[in-house]
Scaffold this motif. Structure first.
Motif, short mmCIF file in Angstrom:
data_model
loop_
_atom_site.label_atom_id
_atom_site.label_comp_id
_atom_site.label_asym_id
_atom_site.label_seq_id
_atom_site.Cartn_x
_atom_site.Cartn_y
_atom_site.Cartn_z
N SER A 208 -17.69 -49.28 -53.37
CA SER A 208 -18.11 -48.41 -54.47
C SER A 208 -16.96 -47.65 -55.11
O SER A 208 -16.87 -47.55 -56.34
N ASP A 209 -16.06 -47.09 -54.31
CA ASP A 209 -14.96 -46.31 -54.87
C ASP A 209 -14.04 -47.17 -55.73
O ASP A 209 -13.63 -46.76 -56.82
N GLU A 210 -13.70 -48.35 -55.23
CA GLU A 210 -12.79 -49.22 -55.99
C GLU A 210 -13.45 -49.70 -57.28
O GLU A 210 -12.82 -49.72 -58.35
N VAL A 211 -14.72 -50.07 -57.20
CA VAL A 211 -15.42 -50.54 -58.39
C VAL A 211 -15.58 -49.41 -59.41
O VAL A 211 -15.47 -49.63 -60.62
N SER A 212 -15.80 -48.21 -58.92
CA SER A 212 -15.90 -47.06 -59.83
C SER A 212 -14.57 -46.80 -60.51
O SER A 212 -14.51 -46.55 -61.72
N ARG A 213 -13.49 -46.92 -59.75
CA ARG A 213 -12.15 -46.65 -60.30
C ARG A 213 -11.75 -47.70 -61.33
O ARG A 213 -11.21 -47.37 -62.39
N ILE A 214 -12.01 -48.97 -61.04
CA ILE A 214 -11.55 -50.05 -61.92
C ILE A 214 -12.54 -50.35 -63.04
O ILE A 214 -12.15 -50.56 -64.19
N SER A 215 -13.82 -50.37 -62.72
CA SER A 215 -14.83 -50.78 -63.70
C SER A 215 -15.63 -49.63 -64.29
O SER A 215 -16.42 -49.85 -65.21
N GLY A 216 -15.45 -48.43 -63.74
CA GLY A 216 -16.16 -47.28 -64.29
C GLY A 216 -17.63 -47.21 -63.94
O GLY A 216 -18.39 -46.45 -64.54
N ILE A 217 -18.05 -48.00 -62.96
CA ILE A 217 -19.44 -47.99 -62.53
C ILE A 217 -19.67 -46.76 -61.64
O ILE A 217 -18.88 -46.50 -60.73
N PRO A 218 -20.72 -46.00 -61.89
CA PRO A 218 -20.96 -44.79 -61.07
C PRO A 218 -20.97 -45.09 -59.58
O PRO A 218 -21.45 -46.15 -59.16
N LYS A 219 -20.44 -44.17 -58.79
CA LYS A 219 -20.38 -44.37 -57.34
C LYS A 219 -21.79 -44.45 -56.76
O LYS A 219 -22.70 -43.77 -57.21
N LEU A 220 -21.91 -45.30 -55.76
CA LEU A 220 -23.20 -45.52 -55.13
C LEU A 220 -23.41 -44.57 -53.95
O LEU A 220 -22.45 -44.10 -53.34
N ASN A 221 -24.67 -44.34 -53.64
CA ASN A 221 -25.03 -43.42 -52.57
C ASN A 221 -26.13 -44.07 -51.73
O ASN A 221 -27.11 -44.58 -52.28
N GLU A 222 -25.96 -44.07 -50.42
CA GLU A 222 -26.93 -44.71 -49.54
C GLU A 222 -28.31 -44.06 -49.62
O GLU A 222 -29.31 -44.67 -49.26
N LYS A 223 -28.37 -42.84 -50.13
CA LYS A 223 -29.66 -42.16 -50.28
C LYS A 223 -30.44 -42.67 -51.49
O LYS A 223 -31.63 -42.39 -51.62
#
Length: 317
Positions: A208-223
Motif C-alpha cells: 500500500s505505501d509504495e503504490v500510494s507513493r508511486i501511483s497516488g492511490i489512497p493508502k489501504l487499511n485492514e479495518k
C-alpha cells in the motif's frame, strides 16, 4: 581550485564505488533451469477440469485478451514504466494467473463490471470472530510495532503468524495450519483472490505505501476491507499492485540474495505466484553462502510456462 579538486575526488570515489557494488550482484540467466515443467498443483488441475477446459485453452484465452484489448495493453505499459520494470513481467503475472487459476474475461470492461458488483458489500478481515486489527494487537506482534512502512510491517506480522500461531493453540484458541492471508484475509472462502492480477488482500496491504507513493492511490487499511477489495478488483488500481509486487520481488532478490532477476520473467512470475519474496531471497542467499557453485533461483510450474512461451508473449508488445 581546492573546491574543484574536492569535487573531482568525490566524483572519483563515487565512480569507484558503483562498479564494486554492481560486481556484487549476479545476473540470473534467462530461460528455465528445469528442462521439463515442474508439477502443477492438483487444485489447479481439478479447477480447470471442473470447467471443462484445459491449460492450453485458458492460455490462449488470456493471450487473446492481451492481443486484442489495446486499452489494457496500454495500461500495462504505462504502469510498468511507473514502477521501472519491463511490461513482459506484468504480462507474465496476468497470463500465469489466468492459465492456472481463473479463466480470463473477454475484455477489460468485464473486470470493471465485476468490481462494481462488489461495491457496497459489507465484509471484514477476521477469523473466529476476531478482527485482524485486534489480532495483531496481541503481545506476540510487539516486535513489529516499530515498523511504519507497510511492507515491513505486514511482512513482520506474517512472520509472527508463521512462528507463533500457525497450526498452534494459543491462549486456548486453535489456529489453522494455513497461510496468514488464507486465514484472516479471505472473507468469502480460503484461497480466493480477485481481479485482473488476482492480487491477495494481504499483498495489497503490504504494498500500500509504495503504490500510494508511486501511483497516488489512497493508502489501504485492514479495518476497511471493502476499500482493499475495490483496489484489487478495479483494473485502474489493481495493475499498480501487480507492478509493485514484481518491483518488490526484484528489489528483494537484489538486496538480499545479491541477484538481478529482472531479465528472467519466469522467475518474477514464480515469485508473483508464491509470494514471501524476502524469505525466499534470504533462503537463496543462505544456500549460496560458501557454496562451491552458484545456486540460481528456479521457476515453478507457473514461471516455467512464462519462460517457455516467452517469444509468443513478447510478440504482444
Amino acid at each position: 581550485m581546492r573546491r574543484i579538486l574536492i569535487s573531482l575526488l568525490l566524483a572519483a570515489l563515487s565512480l569507484s564505488w558503483i562498479p564494486a557494488r554492481a560486481a556484487g550482484v549476479l545476473t540470473v540467466p534467462p530461460g528455465n533451469r528445469n528442462a521439463e515443467q515442474p508439477d502443477i498443483p492438483g487444485a489447479s488441475v481439478r479447477r480447470t477440469k471442473g470447467t471443462n477446459s484445459t491449460f492450453e485453452r485458458k492460455y490462449q484465452k488470456v493471450r487473446e485478451l492481451l492481443a486484442t484489448d489495446t486499452k489494457l495493453m496500454s495500461k500495462i505499459k504505462t504502469v510498468s514504466r511507473a514502477y521501472g520494470i519491463q511490461p513482459i513481467h506484468v504480462i507474465g503475472a496476468i497470463v500465469g494467473e489466468h492459465t492456472y487459476n481463473v479463466d480470463a474475461y473477454d475484455g477489460l470492461q468485464s473486470y470493471y463490471v465485476k468490481a462494481a458488483s462488489y461495491a457496497g458489500e459489507s465484509f471484514r478481515f477476521a477469523y473466529g470472530g476476531e478482527d485482524v486489527d485486534d489480532f495483531v494487537a496481541r503481545p506476540q506482534f510487539a516486535r513489529c510495532s516499530g515498523k511504519s512502512e507497510s511492507y515491513s510491517l505486514w511482512t513482520c506480522r506474517e512472520d509472527v503468524w508463521e512462528s507463533d500461531f500457525r497450526g498452534k493453540t494459543v491462549d486456548g484458541k486453535s489456529y489453522p495450519n494455513n497461510r496468514f492471508s488464507a486465514v484472516f484475509f479471505q472473507p468469502f472462502y480460503a484461497g480466493q483472490t480477485f481481479g485482473l492480477g488476482q492480487v491477495n488482500p494481504l499483498t495489497a496491504l503490504m504494498l500500500s505505501d509504495e503504490v500510494s507513493r508511486i501511483s497516488g492511490i489512497p493508502k489501504l487499511n485492514e479495518k476497511k476491507a471493502a476499500d482493499v477489495y475495490h483496489a484489487i478488483m478495479d483494473p485502474d488500481l489493481s495493475l499498480a499492485f501487480v507492478a509493485a509486487s514484481i518491483r518488490t520481488s526484484i528489489d528483494d532478490y537484489r538486496s538480499i540474495a545479491g541477484m538481478d532477476i529482472s531479465g528472467n520473467p519466469g522467475v518474477t512470475a514464480t515469485l508473483y505466484n508464491l509470494g514471501n519474496t524476502r524469505q525466499r531471497a534470504a533462503a537463496l542467499a543462505a544456500r549460496n553462502k560458501g557454496a562451491g557453485q552458484t545456486v540460481w533461483p528456479e521457476e515453478n510450474y507457473y514461471g516455467w510456462l512464462i519462460n517457455d512461451k516467452l517469444d509468443d508473449l513478447k510478440s504482444l508488445l
